[in-house]
Write a protein that holds these residues in place. Sequence first.
Motif, mmCIF file in Angstrom:
data_model
loop_
_atom_site.group_PDB
_atom_site.id
_atom_site.type_symbol
_atom_site.label_atom_id
_atom_site.label_comp_id
_atom_site.label_asym_id
_atom_site.label_seq_id
_atom_site.Cartn_x
_atom_site.Cartn_y
_atom_site.Cartn_z
ATOM 1 N N GLU A 1 41.509 37.858 37.449
ATOM 2 C CA GLU A 1 41.291 39.007 38.306
ATOM 3 C C GLU A 1 41.214 40.286 37.458
ATOM 4 O O GLU A 1 41.719 40.335 36.333
ATOM 5 C CB GLU A 1 42.426 39.120 39.330
ATOM 6 N N ARG A 2 40.605 41.292 38.042
ATOM 7 C CA ARG A 2 40.538 42.579 37.373
ATOM 8 C C ARG A 2 41.941 43.140 37.205
ATOM 9 O O ARG A 2 42.776 43.051 38.112
ATOM 10 C CB ARG A 2 39.688 43.542 38.200
ATOM 11 N N GLY B 1 30.295 48.399 34.217
ATOM 12 C CA GLY B 1 31.019 47.581 33.261
ATOM 13 C C GLY B 1 30.305 47.437 31.932
ATOM 14 O O GLY B 1 29.077 47.537 31.851
ATOM 15 N N TYR C 1 34.838 45.591 30.726
ATOM 16 C CA TYR C 1 35.657 46.776 30.928
ATOM 17 C C TYR C 1 34.940 47.734 31.878
ATOM 18 O O TYR C 1 33.739 48.016 31.711
ATOM 19 C CB TYR C 1 35.928 47.459 29.587
ATOM 20 N N TYR C 2 35.702 48.237 32.851
ATOM 21 C CA TYR C 2 35.165 49.113 33.875
ATOM 22 C C TYR C 2 35.862 50.465 33.845
ATOM 23 O O TYR C 2 37.092 50.544 33.745
ATOM 24 C CB TYR C 2 35.358 48.498 35.258
ATOM 25 N N TRP D 1 33.379 53.185 40.726
ATOM 26 C CA TRP D 1 33.393 52.259 39.600
ATOM 27 C C TRP D 1 32.068 52.278 38.865
ATOM 28 O O TRP D 1 31.005 52.446 39.464
ATOM 29 C CB TRP D 1 33.662 50.842 40.107
ATOM 30 N N PHE E 1 39.748 49.601 33.596
ATOM 31 C CA PHE E 1 40.190 48.288 34.048
ATOM 32 C C PHE E 1 39.382 47.242 33.288
ATOM 33 O O PHE E 1 38.369 47.560 32.672
ATOM 34 C CB PHE E 1 39.968 48.130 35.553
ATOM 35 N N ARG E 2 39.818 46.006 33.361
ATOM 36 C CA ARG E 2 39.049 44.932 32.744
ATOM 37 C C ARG E 2 39.177 43.656 33.559
ATOM 38 O O ARG E 2 40.154 43.454 34.270
ATOM 39 C CB ARG E 2 39.507 44.689 31.297
ATOM 40 N N ARG E 3 38.148 42.823 33.414
ATOM 41 C CA ARG E 3 38.151 41.508 34.064
ATOM 42 C C ARG E 3 37.750 40.476 33.028
ATOM 43 O O ARG E 3 36.607 40.491 32.537
ATOM 44 C CB ARG E 3 37.195 41.453 35.245
#
Length: 125
Positions: free
Chosen positions: A44-45, A118, A94-95, A115, A37-39
């Motif tokens: 928002e993520r 990041g 990035y997560y 999670w 995922f990314r924020r």
Amino acid sequence: QVQLVESGGGLVQAGGSLRLSCAASGGTFTSYAMGWFRRAPGKEREFVAAISRGGGNSDYADSVKGRFTISRDNAKNTVWLQMNSLKPEDTAVYYCAAVVTLPYAITHRSGYNYWGQGTQVTVSS
């Protein structure tokens, strides 16, 4: 309970490539479907990519399809995100994420339980 540690972020020019790594420990890696995922700043993520427990199935957000590739090595407890043709709009933290799932071939876009901390990716124009 699995712990996730991302690495490989950095600063790259538009059109360049980066490879993110996510090392998992403390759990049975093959029990988890994995995702990235990314924020971005002020946003928002969002989902980027996912891979099934066995690695045979993957899923991508439309914004990265054809440029990013997710992969995993269950023997090394590691998942990667190869990012090519990077654009400034890919700039984000990035997560890596993990979710326990029974179906071996299913990918997930949501519902992740674990999670990482990041890693920053910055793409300059």
